[in-house]
Design an enzyme around this catalytic site. Sequence first.
Site, PDB file in Angstrom:
ATOM      1  N   HIS B  68      -3.486 -43.369  22.918  1.00 56.17           N
ATOM      2  CA  HIS B  68      -3.750 -44.185  24.118  1.00 56.17           C
ATOM      3  C   HIS B  68      -2.526 -45.056  24.412  1.00 56.17           C
ATOM      4  CE1 HIS B  68      -8.213 -43.288  24.258  1.00 56.17           C
ATOM      5  NE2 HIS B  68      -7.852 -42.848  23.082  1.00 56.17           N
ATOM      6  N   TYR B 337      -6.012 -47.258  13.130  1.00 55.12           N
ATOM      7  CA  TYR B 337      -5.514 -48.243  14.098  1.00 55.12           C
ATOM      8  C   TYR B 337      -4.625 -49.264  13.392  1.00 55.12           C
ATOM      9  CZ  TYR B 337      -9.077 -46.736  17.569  1.00 55.12           C
ATOM     10  OH  TYR B 337      -9.859 -46.030  18.454  1.00 55.12           O
TER      11      TYR B 337
END
Lengths: 180, 362
Positions: B68, B337
């Site tokens: 993303h 992440y």
Amino acid sequence: MSRSDTFHPFARVLHWLMALMILTMLFVGAGMVSTVETKHDWLLAIHKPLGITIFVLALIRLGFRLTHPAPPLPVDMPLWQKLAAHASHWLLYALMIALPLIGWGMLSAGNYPVTLGGGLLLPPILPSDPLVFAWLREAHRYLAWLFFLTFLAHMGAALMHGLIRRDGVLQSMTGGRTPD
Amino acid sequence: MTDETGARSRPPTHTAWRWALIGLAVAGFAAAFGYVAGWLAPGRLTPHRLVNAVAANGGEHAGFRRNHAKGVCVAGRFEASGALAGFSTAPLFAAGTSTPVVGRFAVPGSNPYAADSSVPIRSLALRFDLPDGEQWRTGMNAMAMFPVATPQAFYALQLATHADPATGKPDPAKTKAFFESHPETAPFLAWVKTAKPSASYASETYRSINAFYLRDAAGDRHAVRWAMVPEQPAEGDGGPAAGDTDYLAADLGKRLAAGPLRWHLQMVFAVPGDAVDDATRAWPDDRRMVDAGTLVLTSSQPQADGPCRDVNYDPTILPRGIETSDDPLLAARSATYADSYLRRTSEEAHVPGTKHPGEDKR
């Protein structure tokens, strides 16, 4: 119960309790960053409150150590071994205090809430800054490895005192009688 | 009690065995640590390997998120309706509560220069800042379900869809073999066939995909998924001009200049038997929904210097009253992440061994 050749009982209790906690901490830390399994989550949930507990105990222990000197090392120990013993002990103290602080500071700089579970929350100790986060995160990793290596040397030396030299140094922390 | 000289008066016997015992203890601890840390477990799927696999498909772009990567920051607030307060103790759901929000719209993939139309999926990440310092972070996607249920299958999917260096495209045989050996991907494949790249971030419904638990004041927990449902209708004017590859951020800025954008946080409650640990299985449409409140977005900022840039939207960062489920993707998202966040912040900080931002080519 305060013989001059053994550590104070309070120091011995703290030592063995913290030895267990710190070893657990090092393994939990190494494990949680190397897995994508669900254990990542519960290891992380252990890591933060355990780290803060070690930090508080380390401060208590440092204060006690400064007011209650350790038993003297055997007089016939080579100088380099005495120096190594003193240096590694102070390094262990420094790491016990620095690693939790760096962890706390790194979460603060990384803009993470410093949660200890059960809704318990610590305030940030550094302003949000991604560059500071990155440096502290790397320091946390390498100092943890240094901590583990220092532990290995410490344990090896303690066993050497207990099994080879049999000079009472190991017994000064186990509290057992020196061999006679 | 024996004094020190007395202790040493008798030399130890079996010295070789004693040394061996010491060596064994040290080596044993070292090996255990090496195994736990992954150095002695080369087969383990580590966060680092998984991120490498994801980033390889769109190229490594220093300083950017590894997935993303293309996105835009937004800011606003969440206004609670109070309807969810009976199901979760999280203070942000109490009636009349307004909670500041820092968010980010994005396009999946690791290439920050990808065309907006390259993927038919958009994402919305949010960080709710509660007054006591607690946070709720969520990363949602505008899709009905996830293609795979486990991090291992996600890793295999990345490998199966890697671009072949010879053709620049994934090897169709490898891709086909993956989907055939992973029947759980069928619902996603059926959905994605009908999905089209939307012309606006504003008209999409963003879903948690993974399930979570709400914890109420009595201590009971409720399995939920959630959806951010837009008030803005889908545009019918055919979308962006041909050749425009960056229309999403421009459209968002234009809309926000005209006024706030609104979504409703619809909490969807599972019934017994619904999959709480499997993101490939959507729940039927007739599940009970509770409108928890309104997300009001009021401004947008470029991600290069916006407030969302330094936020890791780890979906396991939750306030009291919201808890993770046993969905194995959640822990994997948290672990990867964190790895991605460390990579891009290290690159910004010029930590030795990292690429400097800006060195990569489009």
